[in-house]
Design an enzyme around this catalytic site. Sequence first.
Site, PDB file in Angstrom:
ATOM      1  N   SER A 185       0.943  -1.179   0.270  1.00  0.00           N
ATOM      2  CA  SER A 185      -0.126  -0.001  -0.075  1.00  0.00           C
ATOM      3  C   SER A 185       0.876   1.395   0.023  1.00  0.00           C
ATOM      4  O   SER A 185       0.323   2.254  -0.538  1.00  0.00           O
ATOM      5  CB  SER A 185      -1.043  -0.275   1.212  1.00  0.00           C
ATOM      6  OG  SER A 185      -0.164  -0.374   2.295  1.00  0.00           O
ATOM      7  N   HIS A 213      -5.562  -3.380  -2.527  1.00  0.00           N
ATOM      8  CA  HIS A 213      -5.107  -2.272  -3.550  1.00  0.00           C
ATOM      9  C   HIS A 213      -5.066  -2.980  -4.869  1.00  0.00           C
ATOM     10  O   HIS A 213      -4.519  -2.176  -5.734  1.00  0.00           O
ATOM     11  CB  HIS A 213      -3.784  -1.442  -3.083  1.00  0.00           C
ATOM     12  CG  HIS A 213      -3.831  -0.551  -2.204  1.00  0.00           C
ATOM     13  ND1 HIS A 213      -4.265   0.650  -2.390  1.00  0.00           N
ATOM     14  CD2 HIS A 213      -3.549  -0.644  -0.879  1.00  0.00           C
ATOM     15  CE1 HIS A 213      -4.454   1.318  -1.280  1.00  0.00           C
ATOM     16  NE2 HIS A 213      -3.931   0.700  -0.267  1.00  0.00           N
ATOM     17  N   LYS A 244     -12.017   0.658  -0.996  1.00  0.00           N
ATOM     18  CA  LYS A 244     -11.244   1.208  -1.893  1.00  0.00           C
ATOM     19  C   LYS A 244     -11.726   1.398  -3.214  1.00  0.00           C
ATOM     20  O   LYS A 244     -12.765   2.324  -3.674  1.00  0.00           O
ATOM     21  CB  LYS A 244      -9.765   0.727  -1.861  1.00  0.00           C
ATOM     22  CG  LYS A 244      -9.082   1.052  -0.622  1.00  0.00           C
ATOM     23  CD  LYS A 244      -7.948   0.325  -0.274  1.00  0.00           C
ATOM     24  CE  LYS A 244      -7.382   0.674   1.067  1.00  0.00           C
ATOM     25  NZ  LYS A 244      -6.712  -0.225   1.893  1.00  0.00           N
TER      26      LYS A 244
HETATM   27  C1  LIG Z   1      -6.610  -0.180   3.426  1.00  0.00           C
HETATM   28  C2  LIG Z   1      -6.258  -1.696   3.602  1.00  0.00           C
HETATM   29  C3  LIG Z   1      -6.669  -2.495   4.522  1.00  0.00           C
HETATM   30  C4  LIG Z   1      -7.919  -2.181   5.254  1.00  0.00           C
HETATM   31  O1  LIG Z   1      -9.232  -2.040   4.544  1.00  0.00           O
HETATM   32  P1  LIG Z   1     -10.379  -1.426   5.191  1.00  0.00           P
HETATM   33  O2  LIG Z   1     -11.390  -1.865   4.280  1.00  0.00           O
HETATM   34  O3  LIG Z   1      -9.968   0.079   4.914  1.00  0.00           O
HETATM   35  O4  LIG Z   1     -10.434  -1.701   6.573  1.00  0.00           O
HETATM   36  C5  LIG Z   1      -6.186  -3.604   4.529  1.00  0.00           C
HETATM   37  N1  LIG Z   1      -5.073  -4.072   3.923  1.00  0.00           N
HETATM   38  C6  LIG Z   1      -4.453  -3.590   3.019  1.00  0.00           C
HETATM   39  C7  LIG Z   1      -3.294  -3.934   2.482  1.00  0.00           C
HETATM   40  C8  LIG Z   1      -5.026  -1.972   2.917  1.00  0.00           C
HETATM   41  O5  LIG Z   1      -4.385  -1.429   2.055  1.00  0.00           O
END
Ligand SMILES: *Cc1c(COP(=O)(O)O)cnc(C)c1O
Length: 396
Positions: A185, A213, A244
């Site tokens: 990320s 991602h 996301k």
């Molecule tokens: C953003 C993210 C999460 C968390 O996801 P949410 O739905 O916002 O809790 C988990 N793992 C990775 C790699 C992320 O980038």
Amino acid sequence: MKFPNLKFIDDEIAVLKNENRLLKPRVLESAQEPVAIIDGKKIINLTSNNYLALANDPRVKKAAIKAIEKYGAGSAAVRTIIGTMSLHIELEKKFAAFKHAESAILFQSGFTSNTAVCQSLMSSENDLLISDELNHASIIDGARLAKSTRKIYPHKDMKALKEILESKESINARRKMIVTDGVFSMDGDIAPLYEIARLASGYGAFVMVDDAHASGVIGKQGRGTVDYFNLHGKVEIQIGTLSKAFAAVGGYAATTQNLRDYLGSVARPFLFSSSQPPSVAATCLAVLDILLNDDSILKRLWDNANFFKEEMKKAGFDIGQSQTPITPIMAGDTDKAVKFSNMLFEEGVFALSIGYPTVPRGKERLRTIITAGHTFNDLETAVKKFKKSGKALGII
Ligand SMILES: *Cc1c(COP(=O)(O)O)cnc(C)c1O
């Protein structure tokens, strides 16, 4: 307000302030758009995870409103009591198909998906959880909740992973799980999933990949890293987020039917935290439908990301190892990163500075995510402003 027994918090705040770590997030005063109103200013937004630019799409909003009208605002129960709604079942089925998996289970977020799986499957000290050093905080917390032993390998170091798999602890382990982010990320690089799956299968381990991602971003129709590496049927657990590219909130694990049913009976976030509101599930269904029926969005996402990355490289910026729309712009240190971000904001571009402990010291950066919604004009303007501020700060 004065609570004498909370005096220690005043001291903690002083420490954070001193280290430049007291966070005061900027406030979004419009929808999450490629050009948005942030802190009262109209600004090119290079910071959201709204990859497909569907968070404010009229079709998606309509689906959410329709779900509210039919099913109400909230589910008012956990899944295992009476919080399982038909929309949840539909979303699980469609996500399983999207991931070419037998089944899928929904959670409240990507964060809880990771903690749920790690805690549920790594339940004895004779289990071994093997994790990349740059995995997301929710995997780290999942590993902390697990009862298993933990081994961390240096970022994407397959030789080190192999050594762990050959260690005595691994040979004697009851179960072993290798966990990796699909796309990392902070750097936007892709995990060597092909090699991870090969090693796992050779040493009797199973794999969990966190595609937060990657889903909606890489692979055919945005199906994620398993699809990108053509590993269907070879990676046991695909985690993802609906927060996301999918523009809502929630998470899921796509896996076998039995593992799904197991998680649905023991995973603590599933059992003890309420389910997604119907409008949220409907939002995800609408995004999935658009993604599967309109290839032009993904193409725009990648055209935009490639354009921006090329222009930034040409300008002389260090954009690290990015292979995806996540584009870090290295600043050198915290002070420079913060100044860079503030200068850009004054110029009408929002790119958040990221410092320690989210990234290692010396790797402080601005982190940008290009979306399908940016126009070439937005991106050209942004590059111009990056050049101006970057030169003023001696970054290029
Ligand atoms: C953003 C993210 C999460 C968390 O996801 P949410 O739905 O916002 O809790 C988990 N793992 C990775 C790699 C992320 O980038």
